[in-house]
Scaffold this active site. Structure first.
Site, mmCIF file in Angstrom:
data_model
loop_
_atom_site.group_PDB
_atom_site.id
_atom_site.type_symbol
_atom_site.label_atom_id
_atom_site.label_comp_id
_atom_site.label_asym_id
_atom_site.label_seq_id
_atom_site.Cartn_x
_atom_site.Cartn_y
_atom_site.Cartn_z
ATOM 1 N N LYS A 34 -7.785 1.703 1.347
ATOM 2 C CA LYS A 34 -7.684 1.492 -0.088
ATOM 3 C C LYS A 34 -8.107 0.056 -0.355
ATOM 4 O O LYS A 34 -7.531 -0.890 0.190
ATOM 5 C CB LYS A 34 -6.256 1.716 -0.530
ATOM 6 C CG LYS A 34 -6.083 1.570 -2.020
ATOM 7 C CD LYS A 34 -4.763 2.144 -2.439
ATOM 8 C CE LYS A 34 -4.607 2.114 -3.931
ATOM 9 N NZ LYS A 34 -3.250 2.503 -4.305
ATOM 10 N N LYS B 132 -10.707 5.097 -0.859
ATOM 11 C CA LYS B 132 -10.461 4.896 -2.286
ATOM 12 C C LYS B 132 -10.832 3.472 -2.675
ATOM 13 O O LYS B 132 -10.401 2.554 -1.983
ATOM 14 C CB LYS B 132 -8.978 5.147 -2.552
ATOM 15 C CG LYS B 132 -8.527 4.940 -3.976
ATOM 16 C CD LYS B 132 -7.038 5.175 -4.046
ATOM 17 C CE LYS B 132 -6.553 4.968 -5.466
ATOM 18 N NZ LYS B 132 -5.123 5.090 -5.569
#
Ligand code: PBG
Length: 343
Positions: free
Chosen positions: A213, A267
C-alpha cells in the site's frame, strides 16, 4: 515473376521487403479472429465490490467525489449484497463511516463486537450467505485523527496497533467475515492476525494482505466517503510505502507471505501495474489490485464532461489489471461492470 507479384512505383520498397512474411494484422482482421487470440479476459469472477457503510436505516447518502457511490445503512447494504450476489460478484469489501462521537485516539470502537462493520457482516451473512465478505481491520475509520494506528506523542505506535488490529480481526471473523484484509501497513500484523485467528478457531478465515500500500494522493475521495477527510493530521508516510519504491514492495510482500498471507493486494491500482507484475512473477500467489477512489473519480469526472467514453475506459482499465497479472480487482465499478458483462 508470378501474376500475384504486386505492382509498385519504381524505386519503392515493397511492404514484404520490410516485413518479410510477418503480418501481425492477420489475426486482428475480424472480430472472430481477435476473440480467438485474446489473451486476457475480464469476467464477473474477477470482481470485488467495496461498499461504504453508515448508521441508520433506509440511508443512501451520495458521496460528492464518487458519483453513483453511496454510504449505505445496513439494510441498504444487505439489499446491495443481494444484488451483487445475483450479478455473480464473488465478494464485497466493507468500509464503515463511523460517527464522530465514537472515534477516539486509539480507535477503540473497533473492538466493539457490535460496531457498524461487525453488525453489517452479521446482517449480510444472514441474508446472503453465498457472497464472500472481506473486512478491513485498519483503525482509520475509528480514530479521531484519521490514522491507521494508535497515535502516541506524534508517533503511530506499531506493536500496540498490531495487538489491537489482531483482536479486531478475531471479532470480525466471529461476525462472519471470510477474509480479513488489513490495510494499515504495520510491521508484523499478518503474523499476529494469523495467530489470533487460529487461536480462536478461525483457521479457515483467510488473510488478504494490503501488502503493498503506497503513500498516495489517490485516496482523497475515500476519505470523504468514510469521513476522515478533515481529521487526518499530517500524512501516512511513516507506514505506507514511498511511491518511488518497487524493491521495497517486493520485500513487504515477501514478509507478509512468510507471516501467512493467503493473497496479496497492490494499492492504488492503475499507476502501480509494474508492482502487480513484479509480485505475480516473483511469488505466483493470488494477487489483487485496488482500483481506488481517486482512480474511480478521475474516470467518472472525465466521462461526465464528455471527455472520455467512461464505460470503455472503465473496462479497459480493469482488463489492464488482468494483463498485469491480477487474479481480481477491488473496484467501485463492480456492479456496473457485472451488468455489462452479463449483457
Ligand atoms: C486506510 C484506507 C485507505 C483506503 C481504504 N482504507 C487509504 C487511506 O485513507 O489512507 C483507500 C481506498 C480508496 O481510496 O478507494 N486504511
Amino acid at each position: 515473376m508470378n501474376k500475384f507479384t504486386p505492382t509498385k512505383p519504381a524505386g519503392a520498397r515493397s511492404v514484404d521487403e520490410i516485413t518479410g512474411s510477418r503480418r501481425l494484422r492477420r489475426m486482428r482482421k475480424a472480430d472472430w479472429s481477435r476473440r480467438l487470440v485474446q489473451e486476457n479476459r475480464l469476467t464477473v469472477d474477477d470482481l470485488i465490490w467495496p461498499i461504504f457503510l453508515t448508521s441508520g436505516t433506509n440511508v443512501r447518502e451520495p458521496i460528492d467525489a464518487m458519483p453513483d457511490v453511496f454510504r449505505l445503512s445496513i439494510d441498504e447494504a444487505v439489499r446491495e449484497a443481494e444484488r451483487a450476489a445475483k450479478l455473480g460478484i464473488p465478494a464485497i469489501a466493507t468500509f464503515p463511516n463511523i460517527e464522530a462521537g465514537r472515534k477516539d485516539e486509539a480507535g477503540s470502537h473497533i473492538l466493539d463486537p457490535d460496531n457498524l462493520i461487525n453488525a453489517a457482516t452479521r446482517a449480510i451473512k444472514a441474508a446472503v450467505p453465498q457472497i464472500g465478505i472481506i473486512t478491513d481491520v485498519a483503525l482509520d475509520p475509528f480514530t479521531s485523527h484519521g490514522h491507521d494506528g494508535i497515535l502516541r506523542e506524534g508517533i503511530i505506535v506499531n506493536d500496540e496497533t498490531v495487538e489491537q488490529v489482531a483482536a479486531a480481526a478475531v471479532l470480525q471473523a466471529a461476525a462472519g467475515a471470510d477474509i480479513i484484509a488489513p490495510s494499515d501497513m504495520m510491521d508484523g500484523r499478518i503474523g499476529a492476525i494469523r495467530d489470533a485467528l487460529d487461536a480462536n478457531g478461525f483457521q479457515d478465515v483467510a488473510i488478504m494482505s494490503y501488502a503493498t500500500k503506497f503513500a498516495s494522493a489517490f485516496y482523497g475521495p475515500y476519505r470523504e466517503a468514510i469521513g476522515t477527510q478533515g481529521l487526518l493530521k499530517g500524512d501516512k508516510k511513516t507506514y505506507y510505502i514511498d511511491h518511488a519504491n518497487s524493491d521495497e514492495a517486493v520485500r513487504e510482500a515477501e514478509q507478509d507471505l512468510a507471516e501467512g498471507a493467503d493473497m496479496l493486494m497492490v494499492k492504488p491500482g492503475l499507476p502501480y501495474l509494474d508492482i502487480i507484475r513484479r509480485l505475480k512473477d516473483e511469488f505466483a500467489i493470488p494477487t489483487f489490485a485496488y482500483q481506488v477512489s481517486g482512480e474511480y473519480a478521475m474516470i467518472k469526472a472525465a466521462a461526465a464532461n464528455g471527455w472520455i467514453d467512461g464505460e470503455k475506459v472503465m473496462l479497459e482499465s480493469l482488463l489492464a489489471f488482468k494483463r498485469a497479472g491480477c487474479d481480481g480487482i477491488l473496484t467501485y465499478f463492480a456492479p456496473r461492470v457485472a451488468e455489462i458483462l452479463k449483457g
